[in-house]
Design a protein around this motif. Structure first.
Motif, PDB file in Angstrom:
ATOM      1  N   THR A  80      -3.026   0.815   4.113  1.00  0.00           N
ATOM      2  CA  THR A  80      -2.620   1.551   2.919  1.00  0.00           C
ATOM      3  C   THR A  80      -2.268   2.979   3.302  1.00  0.00           C
ATOM      4  O   THR A  80      -3.010   3.639   4.036  1.00  0.00           O
ATOM      5  CB  THR A  80      -3.756   1.555   1.877  1.00  0.00           C
TER       6      THR A  80
ATOM      7  N   HIS B 226       2.859   6.830  -0.146  1.00  0.00           N
ATOM      8  CA  HIS B 226       4.312   6.649  -0.128  1.00  0.00           C
ATOM      9  C   HIS B 226       4.862   7.039  -1.488  1.00  0.00           C
ATOM     10  O   HIS B 226       4.534   6.427  -2.504  1.00  0.00           O
ATOM     11  CB  HIS B 226       4.668   5.199   0.196  1.00  0.00           C
TER      12      HIS B 226
ATOM     13  N   HIS C 191       2.094   7.925  -4.136  1.00  0.00           N
ATOM     14  CA  HIS C 191       1.079   6.965  -4.553  1.00  0.00           C
ATOM     15  C   HIS C 191       0.688   6.088  -3.371  1.00  0.00           C
ATOM     16  O   HIS C 191       1.406   5.993  -2.390  1.00  0.00           O
ATOM     17  CB  HIS C 191       1.575   6.103  -5.721  1.00  0.00           C
ATOM     18  N   GLU C 192      -0.470   5.458  -3.485  1.00  0.00           N
ATOM     19  CA  GLU C 192      -0.943   4.606  -2.398  1.00  0.00           C
ATOM     20  C   GLU C 192      -0.178   3.290  -2.384  1.00  0.00           C
ATOM     21  O   GLU C 192       0.057   2.675  -3.431  1.00  0.00           O
ATOM     22  CB  GLU C 192      -2.446   4.330  -2.545  1.00  0.00           C
ATOM     23  N   LEU C 193       0.212   2.882  -1.195  1.00  0.00           N
ATOM     24  CA  LEU C 193       0.979   1.651  -1.029  1.00  0.00           C
ATOM     25  C   LEU C 193       0.349   0.848   0.098  1.00  0.00           C
ATOM     26  O   LEU C 193       0.135   1.361   1.194  1.00  0.00           O
ATOM     27  CB  LEU C 193       2.439   1.980  -0.679  1.00  0.00           C
ATOM     28  N   THR C 194       0.040  -0.412  -0.176  1.00  0.00           N
ATOM     29  CA  THR C 194      -0.475  -1.309   0.853  1.00  0.00           C
ATOM     30  C   THR C 194       0.662  -2.171   1.381  1.00  0.00           C
ATOM     31  O   THR C 194       1.391  -2.803   0.601  1.00  0.00           O
ATOM     32  CB  THR C 194      -1.594  -2.197   0.303  1.00  0.00           C
TER      33      THR C 194
ATOM     34  N   ASP D 120       9.919   1.834   2.867  1.00  0.00           N
ATOM     35  CA  ASP D 120       8.539   1.394   3.094  1.00  0.00           C
ATOM     36  C   ASP D 120       8.440   0.410   4.261  1.00  0.00           C
ATOM     37  O   ASP D 120       7.339   0.092   4.714  1.00  0.00           O
ATOM     38  CB  ASP D 120       7.930   0.809   1.822  1.00  0.00           C
TER      39      ASP D 120
ATOM     40  N   HIS E 238       4.289  -7.343   0.954  1.00  0.00           N
ATOM     41  CA  HIS E 238       3.465  -6.841  -0.141  1.00  0.00           C
ATOM     42  C   HIS E 238       2.539  -7.969  -0.596  1.00  0.00           C
ATOM     43  O   HIS E 238       2.940  -8.844  -1.362  1.00  0.00           O
ATOM     44  CB  HIS E 238       4.332  -6.338  -1.296  1.00  0.00           C
TER      45      HIS E 238
END
Length: 229
Positions: free
Chosen positions: A16, A19, A22-25, A76, A208
């Motif tokens: 995580t 990005h 905000h947090e992006l996994t 991403d 994702h």
């Protein structure tokens, strides 16, 4: 943050990062080969530290990466590539329709005009290309729609699909089609899902959502339901 071993020679690397505020996994995938490591997708800018941590837990360093395969040019997935290449001399491979966005000849289709540092592309991948790995041959599948030259990677020996963003697993269902809000050509993207449903798939790694034990039947159901909407 822990990697998952999805069979001999293949590891998912979920992490995580911040990005766009905000947090992006995300879930890049590492595949071992006789020539070194193959990394499928990198992550956004700031991803290198997480990648290094994963690799070291597996007994590797960033310098062991000999090839980076990008499923497509979205930030991403490709934003951290320039930083990664400061630590390794890996070759970069992607579909010809994605290459201009990565090299800077064109601006990315998403991202409000902002772009990550451009990098060169060394190899262009087309449908049916195969890369030998310790997990078996890794076949390139053209799955456009989410982006013009989006590709997925398929391991016919084990029935594993690396779907990129052609499918997602971070929503209310275990496996779903691409997200419409991030998919410029949804009709073509759903055609790609239908194409995937013709393969013998036993499990899917989504960028994702990570690994899901879903396969051909679920993918076919996604395509059929979407075509009836």
């Amino acid at each position: 943050m822990s990697e998952q071993d999805d069979g001999p020679g293949l590891h998912t690397l979920p992490f995580t990062v911040d990005h766009g505020g905000h947090e992006l996994t995300v879930t890049p995938t590492l595949v071992e080969s006789d020539r070194g490591l193959v990394l499928i997708d990198v992550g956004p800018e700031g991803a290198v530290d997480s990648l290094r941590t994963h690799l070291r837990s597996l007994g590797y360093e960033l310098t062991d990466i000999w090839l980076v395969v990008l499923t497509h040019h979205d930030a991403d997935h490709a934003g951290g590539l320039a930083d990664l290449l400061e630590h390794t001399d890996a070759a970069v491979a992607t579909h010809p329709a994605e290459a201009p966005y990565i090299t800077g000849e064109r601006d990315p289709l998403k991202g409000d005009g902002e772009r990550y540092p451009p990098v060169g592309v060394d190899l262009e991948l087309t449908d049916g290309s195969r890369i030998p790995t310790l997990a078996g041959p890794m076949e390139v599948l053209e799955t456009p729609g989410h982006s013009p030259g989006h590709v997925s990677l398929y391991f016919p020996d084990t029935g594993l699909l690396l779907a990129g963003d052609a499918l997602v697993a971070d929503g209310d269902t275990a496996l779903a089609g691409p997200k419409p809000e991030f998919t410029p050509d949804m009709d073509r993207a759903l055609e790609s899902v239908a194409d995937l449903a013709t393969l013998e798939i036993d499990g899917v790694v989504c960028y994702h959502g990570g690994y899901v034990e879903e396969g051909t039947a679920r993918i076919a159901a996604i395509a059929e339901r979407s075509s009836g909407e």
